[in-house]
Design an enzyme around this catalytic site. Structure first.
Site, mmCIF file in Angstrom:
data_model
loop_
_atom_site.group_PDB
_atom_site.id
_atom_site.type_symbol
_atom_site.label_atom_id
_atom_site.label_comp_id
_atom_site.label_asym_id
_atom_site.label_seq_id
_atom_site.Cartn_x
_atom_site.Cartn_y
_atom_site.Cartn_z
ATOM 1 N N ASP A 37 0.802 -1.212 0.000
ATOM 2 C CA ASP A 37 0.000 0.000 0.000
ATOM 3 C C ASP A 37 0.840 1.269 0.000
ATOM 4 O O ASP A 37 2.047 1.248 0.258
ATOM 5 C CB ASP A 37 -0.902 0.028 1.239
ATOM 6 C CG ASP A 37 -2.131 -0.855 1.092
ATOM 7 O OD1 ASP A 37 -2.393 -1.307 -0.023
ATOM 8 O OD2 ASP A 37 -2.817 -1.078 2.112
ATOM 9 N N LYS A 59 -3.342 3.799 -2.716
ATOM 10 C CA LYS A 59 -4.536 4.603 -2.955
ATOM 11 C C LYS A 59 -4.362 5.935 -2.244
ATOM 12 O O LYS A 59 -3.981 5.990 -1.082
ATOM 13 C CB LYS A 59 -5.783 3.896 -2.415
ATOM 14 C CG LYS A 59 -6.023 2.526 -3.033
ATOM 15 C CD LYS A 59 -7.188 1.811 -2.373
ATOM 16 C CE LYS A 59 -7.367 0.423 -2.955
ATOM 17 N NZ LYS A 59 -8.475 -0.308 -2.296
ATOM 18 N N MET A 172 -9.409 8.767 8.237
ATOM 19 C CA MET A 172 -9.870 9.241 6.923
ATOM 20 C C MET A 172 -10.936 10.325 7.055
ATOM 21 O O MET A 172 -11.921 10.346 6.327
ATOM 22 C CB MET A 172 -10.415 8.051 6.102
ATOM 23 C CG MET A 172 -9.408 6.958 5.862
ATOM 24 S SD MET A 172 -10.115 5.481 5.081
ATOM 25 C CE MET A 172 -11.068 4.799 6.457
#
Length: 267
Positions: A37, A59, A172
């Site tokens: 990641d 991402k 997030m």
């Protein structure tokens, strides 16, 4: 005899490469393929064998190098070919990291798999900033929530969280900070409630902490152009940060560009 390989869904920890588990390190050293990641520290890839294939699937907001469906396909394809595959996920694989989807995909295709826990950023980043999530006489409860719903998910119940939980750790949540702040105020949290935003938690030379209150944190973010990736901590425990901070400014890191993370070769 079954010649199928195996998929290991491994938590890389929050950033500091020394926080990976012994089991995770051992699996990296044995892997044929490592699918990693964006928030995985590149030093962890040094454990890989020279012959290992490295696949970057990072991402970032608004940009996915590989869609989740393609990641799932790669895991199954490589394991079916007899490879030992490490899916290296930032933090802990079970904390907002979609490990359930990847494990379920392996199970549907009869691929053996193992899930290896990691240190999640929601625990590590506050501690590296000097913020204990619980403290005697101040906070006896903590909740970990996502501030970014996807796929039609219901948003968190901010009313229950504001009223019943002492410390909130929000993943997030930077892009939705105005709405989160307003929801918590609407449901009774005081504008004087301390808030900390911890960016690049546990990364030497990169970690930054922005402290404020529910009343002023949005304006501080605008003034300092504070951006993700960041963990948001809301609660009275944030006040301990000014006394217990120990990490920031404690070293340097040769990693200066996000692009340095995005180097992988599809094997």
């Amino acid at each position: 005899m079954n010649d199928c390989g195996k998929v290991y869904l491994v938590g890389a920890g929050p950033g500091d490469p020394s926080l990976i588990t012994v089991r995770g390190m051992e699996l990296l050293q044995r892997a044929d393929v490592i699918v990693y990641d964006r928030l995985v520290h590149p030093d962890l890839l040094r454990y890989a064998r020279p012959s290992a294939s490295l696949v970057y699937c990072g991402k970032r907001p608004g940009h996915h190098t590989l869609p989740q469906e393609e990641i799932n396909r790669i895991l199954v394809k490589q394991a079916t070919a007899g490879k030992q595959v490490v899916r290296l996920k930032g933090g802990d694989p079970g904390m907002f990291a979609r490990v359930g989807e990847e494990a379920a995909h392996c199970a549907r295709h009869a691929i053996p798999y193992e899930i290896v826990p990691g240190v999640t950023a929601g625990l590590a980043a506050p501690l590296y900033a000097g913020i204990p999530l619980t403290h005697r006489g101040t906070a006896s409860s903590v909740a970990f929530v996502t501030g970014h719903g996807c796929g039609g998910e219901e948003p968190p119940s901010w009313g229950g969280l504001a009223e019943q939980v002492d410390t909130l750790v929000i993943y997030m949540g930077m892009s939705n900070l105005p709405q989160i702040r307003q929801s918590l105020l609407h449901h009774g949290r005081s504008p004087d409630t301390p808030v900390a935003l911890i960016r690049w938690g546990t990364w030497k030379g990169r970690q930054e902490t922005l402290s404020g209150t529910l009343g002023n944190i949005e304006e501080k973010v605008r003034q300092q152009k504070f951006a993700s990736p960041a963990i948001i901590v809301v609660g009275e425990v944030v006040a301990y940060q000014k006394h217990l901070a120990w990490f920031e400014g404690g070293g340097s890191d040769t990693l200066n560009k996000e692009d340095d993370l995005e180097q992988g070769v599809m094997g």
